[in-house]
Design a protein around this motif. Sequence first.
Motif, mmCIF file in Angstrom:
data_model
loop_
_atom_site.group_PDB
_atom_site.id
_atom_site.type_symbol
_atom_site.label_atom_id
_atom_site.label_comp_id
_atom_site.label_asym_id
_atom_site.label_seq_id
_atom_site.Cartn_x
_atom_site.Cartn_y
_atom_site.Cartn_z
ATOM 1 N N ARG A 1 -0.500 8.733 1.073
ATOM 2 C CA ARG A 1 0.643 9.106 0.243
ATOM 3 C C ARG A 1 1.585 7.915 0.042
ATOM 4 O O ARG A 1 1.814 7.128 0.954
ATOM 5 N N ALA A 2 2.123 7.795 -1.154
ATOM 6 C CA ALA A 2 3.112 6.758 -1.428
ATOM 7 C C ALA A 2 4.426 7.084 -0.717
ATOM 8 O O ALA A 2 4.814 8.246 -0.602
ATOM 9 N N ASN A 3 5.092 6.041 -0.228
ATOM 10 C CA ASN A 3 6.384 6.205 0.424
ATOM 11 C C ASN A 3 7.213 4.955 0.138
ATOM 12 O O ASN A 3 7.247 4.017 0.939
ATOM 13 N N PRO A 4 7.870 4.912 -1.024
ATOM 14 C CA PRO A 4 8.598 3.707 -1.425
ATOM 15 C C PRO A 4 9.687 3.281 -0.450
ATOM 16 O O PRO A 4 9.909 2.078 -0.254
ATOM 17 N N ARG A 5 10.383 4.239 0.170
ATOM 18 C CA ARG A 5 11.439 3.855 1.110
ATOM 19 C C ARG A 5 10.853 3.142 2.329
ATOM 20 O O ARG A 5 11.382 2.130 2.789
ATOM 21 N N GLN A 6 9.752 3.672 2.863
ATOM 22 C CA GLN A 6 9.089 2.995 3.975
ATOM 23 C C GLN A 6 8.536 1.647 3.531
ATOM 24 O O GLN A 6 8.567 0.666 4.284
ATOM 25 N N ALA A 7 8.032 1.593 2.310
ATOM 26 C CA ALA A 7 7.533 0.329 1.780
ATOM 27 C C ALA A 7 8.631 -0.728 1.802
ATOM 28 O O ALA A 7 8.412 -1.874 2.216
ATOM 29 N N ALA A 8 9.828 -0.337 1.364
ATOM 30 C CA ALA A 8 10.947 -1.278 1.333
ATOM 31 C C ALA A 8 11.303 -1.768 2.733
ATOM 32 O O ALA A 8 11.648 -2.938 2.924
ATOM 33 N N ARG A 9 11.201 -0.903 3.718
ATOM 34 C CA ARG A 9 11.532 -1.299 5.088
ATOM 35 C C ARG A 9 10.542 -2.332 5.621
ATOM 36 O O ARG A 9 10.934 -3.310 6.264
ATOM 37 N N TYR B 1 12.706 -7.336 -6.410
ATOM 38 C CA TYR B 1 12.441 -6.579 -7.638
ATOM 39 C C TYR B 1 12.820 -5.108 -7.467
ATOM 40 O O TYR B 1 13.402 -4.494 -8.367
ATOM 41 N N LEU B 2 12.502 -4.551 -6.305
ATOM 42 C CA LEU B 2 12.818 -3.147 -6.038
ATOM 43 C C LEU B 2 14.320 -2.920 -5.878
ATOM 44 O O LEU B 2 14.852 -1.880 -6.281
ATOM 45 N N LEU B 3 15.001 -3.888 -5.280
ATOM 46 C CA LEU B 3 16.439 -3.744 -5.055
ATOM 47 C C LEU B 3 17.252 -3.915 -6.331
ATOM 48 O O LEU B 3 18.386 -3.429 -6.414
ATOM 49 N N PHE B 4 16.690 -4.597 -7.310
ATOM 50 C CA PHE B 4 17.454 -4.926 -8.512
ATOM 51 C C PHE B 4 18.054 -3.677 -9.158
ATOM 52 O O PHE B 4 19.239 -3.654 -9.494
ATOM 53 N N ASP B 5 17.232 -2.635 -9.323
ATOM 54 C CA ASP B 5 17.810 -1.399 -9.873
ATOM 55 C C ASP B 5 17.798 -0.248 -8.868
ATOM 56 O O ASP B 5 18.494 0.751 -9.057
ATOM 57 N N GLY B 6 17.023 -0.381 -7.791
ATOM 58 C CA GLY B 6 17.046 0.599 -6.707
ATOM 59 C C GLY B 6 16.369 1.921 -6.992
ATOM 60 O O GLY B 6 16.238 2.756 -6.095
ATOM 61 N N LYS B 7 15.921 2.157 -8.216
ATOM 62 C CA LYS B 7 15.405 3.480 -8.576
ATOM 63 C C LYS B 7 14.126 3.833 -7.832
ATOM 64 O O LYS B 7 13.986 4.945 -7.314
ATOM 65 N N THR B 8 13.196 2.903 -7.779
ATOM 66 C CA THR B 8 11.898 3.198 -7.163
ATOM 67 C C THR B 8 12.040 3.566 -5.700
ATOM 68 O O THR B 8 11.318 4.431 -5.185
ATOM 69 N N ILE B 9 12.977 2.919 -5.009
ATOM 70 C CA ILE B 9 13.142 3.155 -3.573
ATOM 71 C C ILE B 9 14.353 4.034 -3.269
ATOM 72 O O ILE B 9 14.770 4.157 -2.119
ATOM 73 N N SER B 10 14.907 4.650 -4.300
ATOM 74 C CA SER B 10 16.003 5.627 -4.153
ATOM 75 C C SER B 10 17.194 5.054 -3.388
ATOM 76 O O SER B 10 17.764 5.699 -2.503
ATOM 77 N N LEU B 11 17.578 3.845 -3.737
ATOM 78 C CA LEU B 11 18.752 3.205 -3.151
ATOM 79 C C LEU B 11 19.676 2.758 -4.272
ATOM 80 O O LEU B 11 19.262 2.619 -5.425
ATOM 81 N N MET C 1 0.823 -1.204 0.000
ATOM 82 C CA MET C 1 0.000 0.000 0.000
ATOM 83 C C MET C 1 0.862 1.260 0.000
ATOM 84 O O MET C 1 0.552 2.239 -0.686
ATOM 85 N N LEU C 2 1.945 1.239 0.757
ATOM 86 C CA LEU C 2 2.862 2.379 0.774
ATOM 87 C C LEU C 2 3.546 2.553 -0.583
ATOM 88 O O LEU C 2 3.771 3.676 -1.044
ATOM 89 N N LEU C 3 3.865 1.458 -1.214
ATOM 90 C CA LEU C 3 4.532 1.511 -2.515
ATOM 91 C C LEU C 3 3.616 2.103 -3.581
ATOM 92 O O LEU C 3 4.049 2.920 -4.406
ATOM 93 N N ASN C 4 2.341 1.709 -3.542
ATOM 94 C CA ASN C 4 1.397 2.115 -4.586
ATOM 95 C C ASN C 4 0.585 3.354 -4.226
ATOM 96 O O ASN C 4 -0.222 3.820 -5.036
ATOM 97 N N GLY C 5 0.761 3.868 -3.010
ATOM 98 C CA GLY C 5 -0.013 5.030 -2.598
ATOM 99 C C GLY C 5 -1.471 4.712 -2.346
ATOM 100 O O GLY C 5 -2.340 5.574 -2.519
ATOM 101 N N GLU C 6 -1.766 3.492 -1.909
ATOM 102 C CA GLU C 6 -3.145 3.120 -1.582
ATOM 103 C C GLU C 6 -3.494 3.617 -0.178
ATOM 104 O O GLU C 6 -2.779 3.345 0.772
#
Length: 279
Positions: free
Chosen positions: A177-185, A204-214, A169-174
Amino acid sequence: MQTFKGRLLALALASAALLSVGQGALALDPDAQVNPDAGPLELFSFGFKAYQRGEKLEAFEALRYAADKGHPGARWKLGKMYAEGDGVPENDYEAFKIFEQIVRDQDDETGNYSNAAYVASAVVALADYLRLGIANSPVTVDLPRARQFYFHAASFFGDAKAQFELGRMLLNGEGGRANPRQAARWLNLAAEKGHVGAEALLGYLLFDGKTISLRPEPVRGLAMLTMALKDAGASDQQWIRPLQEETFSVASEDVRRQAQAYVDQQVLPAAGAVVSAKN
């Protein structure tokens, strides 16, 4: 400061109509050898054994008597039976009311008690229902409250399913507000508990890191996805497989080789910058 019980009670009161658990149940089976005057533990034991024998109507009656006398395990099992149509006609609204009753009746302030597993499961079930709604009932889609329920089960009880769903839900903003970094945690916490869906999505998120800014972790990400695909059940494989195939197709040969080596050893490379949320 609002107490643990107060927070859960506030959630339950706001979710939908609060109705008693005992209404709308099946008629008693006159042939069932259930003693309604027995104690709740004895009735629960009787119902559990009847369920194991496949005598589900008899089990239902015993569990209902035990639930009426306050046995949390009996209440929880009745809710699951209604939710799954297991021995009784499927009735999501009856299940919702039972799970709601479990949440309202718990009286511990910390979540560290013998009934915690039942309460946690009930909170997650309520969140699931609020996320989708229940047709022909007062329970309508309420994404903000679903997200709030998942947060409580994830934080107070450390429930892996709640952590996974909250992460989504955090990743998709359901529901907010969306919060990809919190979603990853939150996904990381669930993955550490062995939740294959969380392991796959986090990989999947860690593979390129862009969505979660890592920074990208392609080896770890592909290894996590591949291991999750291997361990997942058929329903989860349907959505994990496309993610794994996508990352595999763009990974270099060196990344593929290193990831497969970790998969073969059933271990993962050291974690990078994903910061664990407080449990």
